[in-house]
Scaffold this motif. Sequence first.
Motif, PDB file in Angstrom:
ATOM      1  N   GLY A  96     -21.083 -11.755 -28.532  1.00 45.16           N
ATOM      2  CA  GLY A  96     -20.833 -13.073 -27.592  1.00 45.16           C
ATOM      3  C   GLY A  96     -20.604 -14.925 -27.794  1.00 45.16           C
ATOM      4  N   THR A  97     -20.202 -15.656 -27.813  1.00 45.60           N
ATOM      5  CA  THR A  97     -20.249 -17.238 -28.269  1.00 45.60           C
ATOM      6  C   THR A  97     -21.217 -18.514 -27.492  1.00 45.60           C
ATOM      7  OG1 THR A  97     -18.704 -18.589 -29.691  1.00 45.60           O
ATOM      8  CG2 THR A  97     -18.284 -17.594 -27.029  1.00 45.60           C
ATOM      9  N   THR A  98     -20.935 -19.564 -27.135  1.00 49.56           N
ATOM     10  CA  THR A  98     -21.493 -20.144 -27.090  1.00 49.56           C
ATOM     11  C   THR A  98     -20.131 -21.339 -26.747  1.00 49.56           C
ATOM     12  OG1 THR A  98     -22.085 -22.121 -28.819  1.00 49.56           O
ATOM     13  CG2 THR A  98     -24.224 -20.355 -27.548  1.00 49.56           C
ATOM     14  N   ALA A  99     -20.065 -22.198 -26.458  1.00 49.78           N
ATOM     15  CA  ALA A  99     -18.472 -23.215 -26.533  1.00 49.78           C
ATOM     16  C   ALA A  99     -18.821 -24.644 -25.951  1.00 49.78           C
ATOM     17  CB  ALA A  99     -16.986 -22.487 -25.776  1.00 49.78           C
ATOM     18  N   ALA A 100     -18.311 -24.776 -27.246  1.00 51.61           N
ATOM     19  CA  ALA A 100     -18.376 -26.631 -26.320  1.00 51.61           C
ATOM     20  C   ALA A 100     -16.809 -27.481 -26.818  1.00 51.61           C
ATOM     21  CB  ALA A 100     -18.634 -27.813 -27.648  1.00 51.61           C
ATOM     22  N   VAL A 101     -15.996 -27.939 -25.209  1.00 48.12           N
ATOM     23  CA  VAL A 101     -14.704 -28.094 -25.153  1.00 48.12           C
ATOM     24  C   VAL A 101     -15.034 -29.880 -24.724  1.00 48.12           C
ATOM     25  CG1 VAL A 101     -14.623 -27.530 -22.651  1.00 48.12           C
ATOM     26  CG2 VAL A 101     -12.530 -27.715 -23.853  1.00 48.12           C
ATOM     27  N   LEU A 157     -11.862 -32.596 -23.299  1.00 45.21           N
ATOM     28  CA  LEU A 157     -10.852 -32.684 -22.607  1.00 45.21           C
ATOM     29  C   LEU A 157     -10.531 -34.320 -22.827  1.00 45.21           C
ATOM     30  CD1 LEU A 157      -7.536 -32.104 -21.491  1.00 45.21           C
ATOM     31  CD2 LEU A 157      -9.148 -32.140 -19.073  1.00 45.21           C
ATOM     32  N   ARG A 158      -9.133 -34.810 -23.815  1.00 45.51           N
ATOM     33  CA  ARG A 158      -9.152 -36.043 -24.173  1.00 45.51           C
ATOM     34  C   ARG A 158      -7.875 -35.873 -23.222  1.00 45.51           C
ATOM     35  NH1 ARG A 158      -5.514 -38.931 -26.788  1.00 45.51           N
ATOM     36  NH2 ARG A 158      -5.127 -36.713 -28.625  1.00 45.51           N
ATOM     37  N   ASN A 159      -7.353 -37.511 -22.439  1.00 40.32           N
ATOM     38  CA  ASN A 159      -6.971 -37.942 -21.661  1.00 40.32           C
ATOM     39  C   ASN A 159      -6.920 -38.802 -21.462  1.00 40.32           C
ATOM     40  OD1 ASN A 159      -4.546 -37.861 -19.951  1.00 40.32           O
ATOM     41  ND2 ASN A 159      -5.822 -37.206 -17.859  1.00 40.32           N
ATOM     42  N   GLY A 160      -6.223 -39.746 -22.743  1.00 37.83           N
ATOM     43  CA  GLY A 160      -5.360 -41.069 -22.958  1.00 37.83           C
ATOM     44  C   GLY A 160      -6.660 -41.612 -23.638  1.00 37.83           C
ATOM     45  N   ASP A 161      -7.271 -42.621 -23.085  1.00 36.23           N
ATOM     46  CA  ASP A 161      -8.384 -43.110 -23.647  1.00 36.23           C
ATOM     47  C   ASP A 161     -10.542 -42.648 -22.505  1.00 36.23           C
ATOM     48  OD1 ASP A 161      -7.325 -44.338 -24.756  1.00 36.23           O
ATOM     49  OD2 ASP A 161      -7.394 -46.112 -23.532  1.00 36.23           O
ATOM     50  N   LEU A 162      -9.746 -42.043 -22.059  1.00 39.69           N
ATOM     51  CA  LEU A 162     -11.462 -39.988 -21.722  1.00 39.69           C
ATOM     52  C   LEU A 162     -11.349 -39.368 -22.169  1.00 39.69           C
ATOM     53  CD1 LEU A 162     -10.302 -41.863 -17.819  1.00 39.69           C
ATOM     54  CD2 LEU A 162     -11.759 -42.552 -19.230  1.00 39.69           C
ATOM     55  N   VAL A 163     -12.985 -39.975 -22.241  1.00 36.18           N
ATOM     56  CA  VAL A 163     -12.592 -37.743 -23.185  1.00 36.18           C
ATOM     57  C   VAL A 163     -14.064 -37.449 -21.661  1.00 36.18           C
ATOM     58  CG1 VAL A 163     -13.606 -36.457 -24.598  1.00 36.18           C
ATOM     59  CG2 VAL A 163     -12.887 -38.507 -25.638  1.00 36.18           C
ATOM     60  N   HIS A 164     -14.176 -36.252 -21.352  1.00 40.45           N
ATOM     61  CA  HIS A 164     -14.691 -35.003 -20.485  1.00 40.45           C
ATOM     62  C   HIS A 164     -15.299 -33.839 -21.644  1.00 40.45           C
ATOM     63  CE1 HIS A 164     -12.824 -37.422 -17.585  1.00 40.45           C
ATOM     64  NE2 HIS A 164     -11.760 -37.332 -18.023  1.00 40.45           N
ATOM     65  N   VAL A 165     -16.625 -33.861 -21.299  1.00 36.19           N
ATOM     66  CA  VAL A 165     -17.045 -32.889 -22.551  1.00 36.19           C
ATOM     67  C   VAL A 165     -17.706 -31.524 -21.427  1.00 36.19           C
ATOM     68  CG1 VAL A 165     -18.907 -32.425 -24.065  1.00 36.19           C
ATOM     69  CG2 VAL A 165     -17.735 -34.632 -24.236  1.00 36.19           C
ATOM     70  N   ALA A 166     -17.462 -30.180 -21.993  1.00 35.44           N
ATOM     71  CA  ALA A 166     -18.251 -28.967 -20.885  1.00 35.44           C
ATOM     72  C   ALA A 166     -18.600 -28.006 -22.400  1.00 35.44           C
ATOM     73  CB  ALA A 166     -16.751 -28.346 -20.276  1.00 35.44           C
ATOM     74  N   TRP A 167     -19.927 -27.137 -21.303  1.00 36.24           N
ATOM     75  CA  TRP A 167     -20.437 -27.111 -22.975  1.00 36.24           C
ATOM     76  C   TRP A 167     -20.931 -24.986 -22.289  1.00 36.24           C
ATOM     77  CZ3 TRP A 167     -22.281 -31.262 -21.595  1.00 36.24           C
ATOM     78  CH2 TRP A 167     -23.724 -31.346 -21.247  1.00 36.24           C
ATOM     79  N   LEU A 168     -20.773 -23.884 -22.630  1.00 36.67           N
ATOM     80  CA  LEU A 168     -21.722 -23.089 -22.266  1.00 36.67           C
ATOM     81  C   LEU A 168     -22.563 -22.044 -23.061  1.00 36.67           C
ATOM     82  CD1 LEU A 168     -21.451 -21.447 -19.549  1.00 36.67           C
ATOM     83  CD2 LEU A 168     -19.308 -20.057 -20.457  1.00 36.67           C
ATOM     84  N   GLY A 169     -23.698 -21.627 -22.761  1.00 38.03           N
ATOM     85  CA  GLY A 169     -24.607 -21.327 -23.591  1.00 38.03           C
ATOM     86  C   GLY A 169     -25.375 -22.213 -24.594  1.00 38.03           C
ATOM     87  N   CYS A 186     -16.713 -23.104 -31.169  1.00 39.15           N
ATOM     88  CA  CYS A 186     -17.505 -22.020 -30.480  1.00 39.15           C
ATOM     89  C   CYS A 186     -18.435 -21.762 -32.071  1.00 39.15           C
ATOM     90  CB  CYS A 186     -16.102 -20.726 -30.458  1.00 39.15           C
ATOM     91  SG  CYS A 186     -15.392 -21.431 -29.339  1.00 39.15           S
ATOM     92  N   ASP A 187     -19.790 -21.029 -31.252  1.00 36.16           N
ATOM     93  CA  ASP A 187     -20.548 -20.322 -32.720  1.00 36.16           C
ATOM     94  C   ASP A 187     -20.893 -18.657 -32.476  1.00 36.16           C
ATOM     95  OD1 ASP A 187     -22.914 -19.482 -34.152  1.00 36.16           O
ATOM     96  OD2 ASP A 187     -23.982 -21.308 -33.232  1.00 36.16           O
ATOM     97  N   GLY A 188     -20.456 -18.478 -32.408  1.00 34.11           N
ATOM     98  CA  GLY A 188     -20.533 -16.878 -31.854  1.00 34.11           C
ATOM     99  C   GLY A 188     -21.730 -15.906 -32.651  1.00 34.11           C
TER     100      GLY A 188
END
Length: 136
Positions: free
Chosen positions: A117-122, A124-136, A53-55
Amino acid sequence: LDCQTAITRLTSLGDGSGQLALERRGVPQGKLPNQDVYSVTLASNMRAVYVVCDGYGPLGHLVAFRIAQNLPKLVLEAAASSGSTSPELILTKAFQDAGVELVQFFEMQGVPLEGSGTTAAVALRNGDLVHVAWLG
């Protein structure tokens, strides 16, 4: 804090799960508090949630910390309760819930968030898979 120390602290919680939220100063902004925060949350079944996050604004440091602290919990709860295996739906729900919780939390404290506020990047690692999402 080096990576190995962080992992040791996380895994020392006993069940292999845990959370670590840290602040790291980016580009110095005069006397403003640090507004860069990240968290690493390890969960069971080879899952992990990483948040950066970057506030911004007068209370951006508080907003960024709260989101980095709360978003991993909401991602894992959404994954467990939604019945959906769609990472897109899980991450979307977690971001929506984080926004609602953030406003409620600061209202309960009597702290106005106007201009912060903040920007946010997340990731999610599930085993060998990684899913990325971001806001801002």
